[in-house]
Design a protein around this motif. Sequence first.
Motif, PDB file in Angstrom:
ATOM      1  N   ASN A   1       0.871  -1.113  -0.034  1.00 41.61           N
ATOM      2  CA  ASN A   1       0.183   0.020   0.118  1.00 41.61           C
ATOM      3  C   ASN A   1       0.756   1.238  -0.032  1.00 41.61           C
ATOM      4  OD1 ASN A   1       0.341   1.429   2.812  1.00 41.61           O
ATOM      5  ND2 ASN A   1      -0.590  -0.675   3.477  1.00 41.61           N
ATOM      6  N   GLU A   2       0.171   2.664  -0.083  1.00 38.18           N
ATOM      7  CA  GLU A   2       1.020   3.725  -0.175  1.00 38.18           C
ATOM      8  C   GLU A   2       1.792   4.138   1.030  1.00 38.18           C
ATOM      9  OE1 GLU A   2      -1.631   6.455  -2.218  1.00 38.18           O
ATOM     10  OE2 GLU A   2      -1.651   5.655  -3.855  1.00 38.18           O
ATOM     11  N   PHE A   3       1.598   3.405   2.142  1.00 36.70           N
ATOM     12  CA  PHE A   3       2.321   3.761   3.475  1.00 36.70           C
ATOM     13  C   PHE A   3       3.447   2.487   3.587  1.00 36.70           C
ATOM     14  CE2 PHE A   3      -1.652   6.352   3.891  1.00 36.70           C
ATOM     15  CZ  PHE A   3      -1.088   7.454   4.400  1.00 36.70           C
ATOM     16  N   ASP A   4       3.781   1.802   2.840  1.00 32.30           N
ATOM     17  CA  ASP A   4       4.573   0.670   2.928  1.00 32.30           C
ATOM     18  C   ASP A   4       5.975   0.872   2.248  1.00 32.30           C
ATOM     19  OD1 ASP A   4       3.139  -0.736   4.649  1.00 32.30           O
ATOM     20  OD2 ASP A   4       2.648  -2.137   3.130  1.00 32.30           O
ATOM     21  N   GLY A   5       6.804   0.355   2.650  1.00 28.61           N
ATOM     22  CA  GLY A   5       8.140   0.111   1.783  1.00 28.61           C
ATOM     23  C   GLY A   5       8.510  -1.252   1.599  1.00 28.61           C
ATOM     24  N   SER A   6       9.342  -1.524   0.725  1.00 26.36           N
ATOM     25  CA  SER A   6       9.858  -2.970   0.280  1.00 26.36           C
ATOM     26  C   SER A   6      11.295  -3.006  -0.130  1.00 26.36           C
ATOM     27  CB  SER A   6       8.921  -3.695  -0.396  1.00 26.36           C
ATOM     28  OG  SER A   6       8.681  -3.074  -1.571  1.00 26.36           O
ATOM     29  N   ILE A   7      12.102  -3.923   0.219  1.00 28.89           N
ATOM     30  CA  ILE A   7      13.326  -4.419  -0.425  1.00 28.89           C
ATOM     31  C   ILE A   7      13.221  -5.029  -1.716  1.00 28.89           C
ATOM     32  CG2 ILE A   7      15.658  -5.281  -0.146  1.00 28.89           C
ATOM     33  CD1 ILE A   7      15.177  -4.737   2.843  1.00 28.89           C
ATOM     34  N   LYS A   8      13.459  -4.341  -2.945  1.00 33.24           N
ATOM     35  CA  LYS A   8      13.106  -5.029  -4.263  1.00 33.24           C
ATOM     36  C   LYS A   8      14.266  -6.115  -4.661  1.00 33.24           C
ATOM     37  CE  LYS A   8       9.863  -3.986  -6.083  1.00 33.24           C
ATOM     38  NZ  LYS A   8       8.537  -4.382  -5.966  1.00 33.24           N
ATOM     39  N   LEU A   9      15.377  -5.663  -4.067  1.00 37.61           N
ATOM     40  CA  LEU A   9      16.787  -6.327  -4.483  1.00 37.61           C
ATOM     41  C   LEU A   9      17.976  -5.991  -3.851  1.00 37.61           C
ATOM     42  CD1 LEU A   9      18.028  -7.982  -7.042  1.00 37.61           C
ATOM     43  CD2 LEU A   9      18.390  -5.789  -7.905  1.00 37.61           C
ATOM     44  N   VAL A  10      18.715  -7.271  -3.406  1.00 38.41           N
ATOM     45  CA  VAL A  10      19.893  -7.045  -2.490  1.00 38.41           C
ATOM     46  C   VAL A  10      20.912  -8.193  -3.070  1.00 38.41           C
ATOM     47  CG1 VAL A  10      20.900  -7.164  -0.368  1.00 38.41           C
ATOM     48  CG2 VAL A  10      18.731  -6.310  -0.478  1.00 38.41           C
ATOM     49  N   TYR A  11      22.053  -7.593  -3.450  1.00 35.58           N
ATOM     50  CA  TYR A  11      23.116  -8.524  -3.916  1.00 35.58           C
ATOM     51  C   TYR A  11      24.506  -7.885  -3.625  1.00 35.58           C
ATOM     52  CZ  TYR A  11      23.635  -5.405  -8.075  1.00 35.58           C
ATOM     53  OH  TYR A  11      23.915  -4.317  -9.130  1.00 35.58           O
ATOM     54  N   ILE A  12      25.548  -8.984  -3.367  1.00 34.15           N
ATOM     55  CA  ILE A  12      26.925  -8.311  -3.212  1.00 34.15           C
ATOM     56  C   ILE A  12      27.558  -8.046  -4.759  1.00 34.15           C
ATOM     57  CG2 ILE A  12      27.270  -9.670  -1.332  1.00 34.15           C
ATOM     58  CD1 ILE A  12      28.779 -11.599  -2.786  1.00 34.15           C
ATOM     59  N   ALA A  13      28.418  -7.233  -4.615  1.00 36.36           N
ATOM     60  CA  ALA A  13      29.143  -6.913  -5.973  1.00 36.36           C
ATOM     61  C   ALA A  13      30.627  -6.764  -5.665  1.00 36.36           C
ATOM     62  CB  ALA A  13      28.479  -5.461  -6.446  1.00 36.36           C
ATOM     63  N   ASP A  14      31.407  -6.616  -6.641  1.00 39.79           N
ATOM     64  CA  ASP A  14      32.724  -6.260  -6.611  1.00 39.79           C
ATOM     65  C   ASP A  14      32.848  -5.005  -6.185  1.00 39.79           C
ATOM     66  OD1 ASP A  14      33.399  -8.897  -7.421  1.00 39.79           O
ATOM     67  OD2 ASP A  14      33.289  -8.415  -9.540  1.00 39.79           O
ATOM     68  N   GLN A  15      33.958  -4.374  -5.514  1.00 40.44           N
ATOM     69  CA  GLN A  15      34.191  -3.268  -4.703  1.00 40.44           C
ATOM     70  C   GLN A  15      34.092  -2.128  -5.904  1.00 40.44           C
ATOM     71  OE1 GLN A  15      37.779  -2.590  -2.583  1.00 40.44           O
ATOM     72  NE2 GLN A  15      36.829  -1.230  -1.159  1.00 40.44           N
ATOM     73  N   ASN A  16      33.151  -1.242  -5.659  1.00 43.74           N
ATOM     74  CA  ASN A  16      33.166   0.029  -6.538  1.00 43.74           C
ATOM     75  C   ASN A  16      32.544  -0.285  -7.996  1.00 43.74           C
ATOM     76  OD1 ASN A  16      34.286   1.711  -4.556  1.00 43.74           O
ATOM     77  ND2 ASN A  16      36.482   0.777  -5.342  1.00 43.74           N
ATOM     78  N   THR A  17      32.022  -1.342  -8.091  1.00 45.27           N
ATOM     79  CA  THR A  17      31.319  -1.667  -9.330  1.00 45.27           C
ATOM     80  C   THR A  17      29.795  -1.764  -9.039  1.00 45.27           C
ATOM     81  OG1 THR A  17      31.488  -4.165  -9.323  1.00 45.27           O
ATOM     82  CG2 THR A  17      33.305  -3.033 -10.194  1.00 45.27           C
ATOM     83  N   PHE A  18      28.838  -2.206  -9.968  1.00 45.36           N
ATOM     84  CA  PHE A  18      27.390  -2.692  -9.766  1.00 45.36           C
ATOM     85  C   PHE A  18      27.461  -3.996 -10.425  1.00 45.36           C
ATOM     86  CE2 PHE A  18      26.949   1.795  -9.633  1.00 45.36           C
ATOM     87  CZ  PHE A  18      25.805   2.022  -8.601  1.00 45.36           C
ATOM     88  N   PHE A  19      28.560  -4.685 -10.591  1.00 46.05           N
ATOM     89  CA  PHE A  19      28.429  -6.029 -11.191  1.00 46.05           C
ATOM     90  C   PHE A  19      28.336  -7.180  -9.882  1.00 46.05           C
ATOM     91  CE2 PHE A  19      30.823  -3.580 -14.398  1.00 46.05           C
ATOM     92  CZ  PHE A  19      29.946  -3.733 -15.248  1.00 46.05           C
TER      93      PHE A  19
ATOM     94  N   SER B   1      28.761 -10.270  -7.667  1.00 49.01           N
ATOM     95  CA  SER B   1      30.055 -11.040  -7.491  1.00 49.01           C
ATOM     96  C   SER B   1      29.615 -12.636  -7.183  1.00 49.01           C
ATOM     97  CB  SER B   1      30.805 -10.568  -6.323  1.00 49.01           C
ATOM     98  OG  SER B   1      31.852 -11.271  -5.910  1.00 49.01           O
ATOM     99  N   ASP B   2      30.197 -13.542  -7.682  1.00 49.75           N
ATOM    100  CA  ASP B   2      30.015 -14.975  -7.520  1.00 49.75           C
ATOM    101  C   ASP B   2      30.390 -15.388  -6.132  1.00 49.75           C
ATOM    102  OD1 ASP B   2      28.664 -15.286 -10.048  1.00 49.75           O
ATOM    103  OD2 ASP B   2      30.668 -15.821 -10.869  1.00 49.75           O
ATOM    104  N   THR B   3      31.702 -15.066  -5.760  1.00 50.58           N
ATOM    105  CA  THR B   3      32.149 -15.186  -4.531  1.00 50.58           C
ATOM    106  C   THR B   3      32.807 -13.931  -3.896  1.00 50.58           C
ATOM    107  OG1 THR B   3      34.164 -16.004  -5.672  1.00 50.58           O
ATOM    108  CG2 THR B   3      32.364 -17.730  -5.125  1.00 50.58           C
ATOM    109  N   VAL B   4      33.147 -14.051  -2.795  1.00 47.29           N
ATOM    110  CA  VAL B   4      33.868 -13.089  -2.002  1.00 47.29           C
ATOM    111  C   VAL B   4      34.989 -13.704  -1.345  1.00 47.29           C
ATOM    112  CG1 VAL B   4      34.020 -11.214  -0.259  1.00 47.29           C
ATOM    113  CG2 VAL B   4      31.973 -11.522  -1.800  1.00 47.29           C
ATOM    114  N   GLY B   5      36.112 -13.258  -1.744  1.00 46.48           N
ATOM    115  CA  GLY B   5      37.459 -14.039  -0.880  1.00 46.48           C
ATOM    116  C   GLY B   5      37.589 -13.859   0.785  1.00 46.48           C
ATOM    117  N   ASN B   6      37.711 -14.422   1.552  1.00 46.32           N
ATOM    118  CA  ASN B   6      38.134 -14.342   2.626  1.00 46.32           C
ATOM    119  C   ASN B   6      38.830 -13.130   3.359  1.00 46.32           C
ATOM    120  OD1 ASN B   6      37.650 -15.048   5.638  1.00 46.32           O
ATOM    121  ND2 ASN B   6      39.471 -16.282   5.457  1.00 46.32           N
ATOM    122  N   GLY B   7      37.991 -12.299   3.836  1.00 51.24           N
ATOM    123  CA  GLY B   7      38.719 -10.785   4.173  1.00 51.24           C
ATOM    124  C   GLY B   7      38.741  -9.960   3.124  1.00 51.24           C
TER     125      GLY B   7
END
Length: 75
Positions: free
Chosen positions: A4-22, A24-30
């Motif tokens: 409804n018009e008083f709600d909010g929702s998260i449409k999409l969340v993902y991890i990306a390579d640093q300083n990009t919008f691409f 990431s398949d995996t994130v190395g430890n640390g």
Amino acid sequence: MPSNEFDGSIKLVYIADQNTFFASDTVGNGQPFDVIGNVEIGKELMHNVEDEKLFISVVNLNKSAVLATASKSAH
């Protein structure tokens, strides 16, 4: 779209390579990475909101342990 018009929702969340919008398949430890999130809020909620903040936690599901938390303000 939020339910409804008083709600909010998260449409999409993902991890990306640093300083990009691409996504990431995996994130190395640390290794650094970015979190990209798209949030949509209803029209009436938009009229009443002055600022928004997104809170993020990284959780190790094998150990049920929170590894890091952060927040990001849109302004």
